[in-house]
Design a protein around this motif. Sequence first.
Motif, PDB file in Angstrom:
ATOM      1  N   ILE A  85       0.842  -1.207   0.000  1.00 54.56           N
ATOM      2  CA  ILE A  85       0.000   0.000   0.000  1.00 54.56           C
ATOM      3  C   ILE A  85       0.873   1.251   0.000  1.00 54.56           C
ATOM      4  N   TYR A  86       1.864   1.278   0.882  1.00 56.08           N
ATOM      5  CA  TYR A  86       2.745   2.452   0.984  1.00 56.08           C
ATOM      6  C   TYR A  86       3.499   2.693  -0.322  1.00 56.08           C
ATOM      7  N   ASN A  87       4.117   1.643  -0.872  1.00 54.83           N
ATOM      8  CA  ASN A  87       4.979   1.820  -2.042  1.00 54.83           C
ATOM      9  C   ASN A  87       4.185   2.006  -3.337  1.00 54.83           C
ATOM     10  N   LEU A  88       3.032   1.348  -3.452  1.00 54.29           N
ATOM     11  CA  LEU A  88       2.207   1.560  -4.638  1.00 54.29           C
ATOM     12  C   LEU A  88       1.676   2.986  -4.666  1.00 54.29           C
ATOM     13  N   GLN A  89       1.236   3.478  -3.525  1.00 55.52           N
ATOM     14  CA  GLN A  89       0.770   4.864  -3.453  1.00 55.52           C
ATOM     15  C   GLN A  89       1.870   5.828  -3.883  1.00 55.52           C
ATOM     16  N   LYS A  90       3.067   5.577  -3.430  1.00 58.06           N
ATOM     17  CA  LYS A  90       4.207   6.437  -3.779  1.00 58.06           C
ATOM     18  C   LYS A  90       4.471   6.434  -5.279  1.00 58.06           C
ATOM     19  N   GLN A  91       4.443   5.246  -5.904  1.00 57.63           N
ATOM     20  CA  GLN A  91       4.722   5.148  -7.331  1.00 57.63           C
ATOM     21  C   GLN A  91       3.590   5.737  -8.175  1.00 57.63           C
ATOM     22  N   ILE A  92       2.342   5.595  -7.723  1.00 55.85           N
ATOM     23  CA  ILE A  92       1.217   6.187  -8.456  1.00 55.85           C
ATOM     24  C   ILE A  92       1.310   7.706  -8.436  1.00 55.85           C
ATOM     25  N   ALA A  93       1.656   8.276  -7.298  1.00 55.13           N
ATOM     26  CA  ALA A  93       1.799   9.735  -7.206  1.00 55.13           C
ATOM     27  C   ALA A  93       2.851  10.240  -8.185  1.00 55.13           C
ATOM     28  N   ILE A  94       3.951   9.493  -8.328  1.00 51.69           N
ATOM     29  CA  ILE A  94       4.984   9.869  -9.301  1.00 51.69           C
ATOM     30  C   ILE A  94       4.457   9.718 -10.722  1.00 51.69           C
ATOM     31  N   ALA A  95       3.719   8.636 -10.980  1.00 50.81           N
ATOM     32  CA  ALA A  95       3.213   8.368 -12.332  1.00 50.81           C
ATOM     33  C   ALA A  95       2.228   9.431 -12.792  1.00 50.81           C
ATOM     34  N   PHE A  96       1.530  10.079 -11.864  1.00 48.32           N
ATOM     35  CA  PHE A  96       0.570  11.126 -12.236  1.00 48.32           C
ATOM     36  C   PHE A  96       1.231  12.246 -13.036  1.00 48.32           C
ATOM     37  N   HIS A  97       2.541  12.422 -12.850  1.00 49.11           N
ATOM     38  CA  HIS A  97       3.247  13.471 -13.604  1.00 49.11           C
ATOM     39  C   HIS A  97       3.257  13.176 -15.101  1.00 49.11           C
ATOM     40  N   HIS A  98       2.936  11.931 -15.493  1.00 49.86           N
ATOM     41  CA  HIS A  98       2.913  11.559 -16.904  1.00 49.86           C
ATOM     42  C   HIS A  98       1.533  11.716 -17.529  1.00 49.86           C
ATOM     43  N   SER A  99       0.572  12.209 -16.763  1.00 49.64           N
ATOM     44  CA  SER A  99      -0.772  12.414 -17.292  1.00 49.64           C
ATOM     45  C   SER A  99      -1.038  13.898 -17.473  1.00 49.64           C
ATOM     46  N   PRO A 100      -1.449  14.322 -18.688  1.00 51.06           N
ATOM     47  CA  PRO A 100      -1.767  15.744 -18.901  1.00 51.06           C
ATOM     48  C   PRO A 100      -2.924  16.221 -18.036  1.00 51.06           C
ATOM     49  N   ASP A 101      -3.741  15.289 -17.551  1.00 48.86           N
ATOM     50  CA  ASP A 101      -4.876  15.667 -16.700  1.00 48.86           C
ATOM     51  C   ASP A 101      -4.422  16.272 -15.371  1.00 48.86           C
ATOM     52  N   PHE A 102      -3.173  16.005 -14.982  1.00 45.22           N
ATOM     53  CA  PHE A 102      -2.680  16.481 -13.689  1.00 45.22           C
ATOM     54  C   PHE A 102      -1.523  17.461 -13.849  1.00 45.22           C
ATOM     55  N   ASN A 104      -1.267  20.660 -13.849  1.00 50.04           N
ATOM     56  CA  ASN A 104      -1.200  21.827 -12.963  1.00 50.04           C
ATOM     57  C   ASN A 104      -1.691  21.503 -11.559  1.00 50.04           C
ATOM     58  N   THR A 105      -1.514  20.255 -11.151  1.00 52.97           N
ATOM     59  CA  THR A 105      -1.999  19.792  -9.854  1.00 52.97           C
ATOM     60  C   THR A 105      -0.868  19.805  -8.832  1.00 52.97           C
ATOM     61  N   THR A 106      -1.182  20.202  -7.616  1.00 56.40           N
ATOM     62  CA  THR A 106      -0.159  20.256  -6.568  1.00 56.40           C
ATOM     63  C   THR A 106       0.234  18.848  -6.129  1.00 56.40           C
ATOM     64  N   ASP A 107       1.438  18.739  -5.581  1.00 51.67           N
ATOM     65  CA  ASP A 107       1.916  17.443  -5.089  1.00 51.67           C
ATOM     66  C   ASP A 107       1.017  16.906  -3.983  1.00 51.67           C
ATOM     67  N   GLU A 108       0.490  17.795  -3.156  1.00 47.78           N
ATOM     68  CA  GLU A 108      -0.402  17.370  -2.078  1.00 47.78           C
ATOM     69  C   GLU A 108      -1.664  16.708  -2.633  1.00 47.78           C
ATOM     70  N   THR A 109      -2.217  17.296  -3.701  1.00 48.16           N
ATOM     71  CA  THR A 109      -3.409  16.729  -4.330  1.00 48.16           C
ATOM     72  C   THR A 109      -3.094  15.409  -5.013  1.00 48.16           C
ATOM     73  N   LEU A 110      -1.917  15.325  -5.651  1.00 47.57           N
ATOM     74  CA  LEU A 110      -1.511  14.078  -6.291  1.00 47.57           C
ATOM     75  C   LEU A 110      -1.349  12.972  -5.255  1.00 47.57           C
TER      76      LEU A 110
END
Length: 301
Positions: A85-102, A104-110
């Motif tokens: 759970i901890y590590n998957l959450q961490k990797q998903i938050a990083i992967a969000f940077h590859h989506s144009p949908d996010f 202009n989204t803050t790291d806290e929101t990601l």
Amino acid sequence: MDFKKNNNSPELKNEIKDIVGLILTDYENGRDVDQMDVYNQPDRDAVKDIVIKLIRIIYPGYYRDKVYKSYNDNNRIAVVIEDVIYNLQKQIAIAFHHSPDFANTTDETLDCGARCITHEFFKQLPKIREYCDSDLQACYEGDPAAYSKGEIILSYPGLTASTINRIAHELYMLKVPLIPRMMTEYAHSKTGIDIHPGATLGKYLMIDHGTGIVIGETSVIGEHVKIYQGVTIGGLSTRGGQSLKGVKRHPTIEDNVTIYSGASILGGETVIGEGSVIGANAFITSSVPAGSRVSMKQNCP
């Protein structure tokens, strides 16, 4: 070319300095291959470790834990679950940077979004395990060479590939960027079976032998389907490139279909009807009615 230069000579040091400078200057061209933001890329080793631990969670009695030691099985598995759970959450938050949908989204929101998706994914684990159990049953019932279900879990590449795909598919459906494909490409490298995480796989899937199987992104496969080595369930043409994104490009395989080795079934409008048998090396680009038998005949002199 001078093969007699001393390793400590000023000329050699200057030559190496020039080579380094040449490559560093090449990074300044602004191309896709020039980007240097390594910390915004999901970690391949971390994703692989997540997959391995998820397989351990799905089949808890078949894989020894080399890190976490406990006399209580529930405690042992609980620690692995929390770790993933901890590590998957961490990797998903990083992967969000590859989506144009996010973009202009803050790291806290990601981070918050990654946490919600990770929790939702884990709520699907019982369903994933149910499907994996059905695949295991199909492999055991369909292969007289299998002497136990443990043998299948520990050694059959087809079950490994379908298990990883079922993990990746749930993340794909939750619109997680990049990571689902990294997972299935790990499965591809490990088993020789290439299933896109977008493919929809029904229960009781039997992949026998498996090497060389390709199943495309928009494929839909029904229940109690058997697929043998070298089968392609793919697109009829990719000349449209990115304009085909999101279009149904791959076939639908209905329930109780058997596809023998080397067959190619292509096209988004192609439907293989329920109960059909597709013979080895068949090449199909149009729909086949239910109950059909399709084979390649060779004329011998």
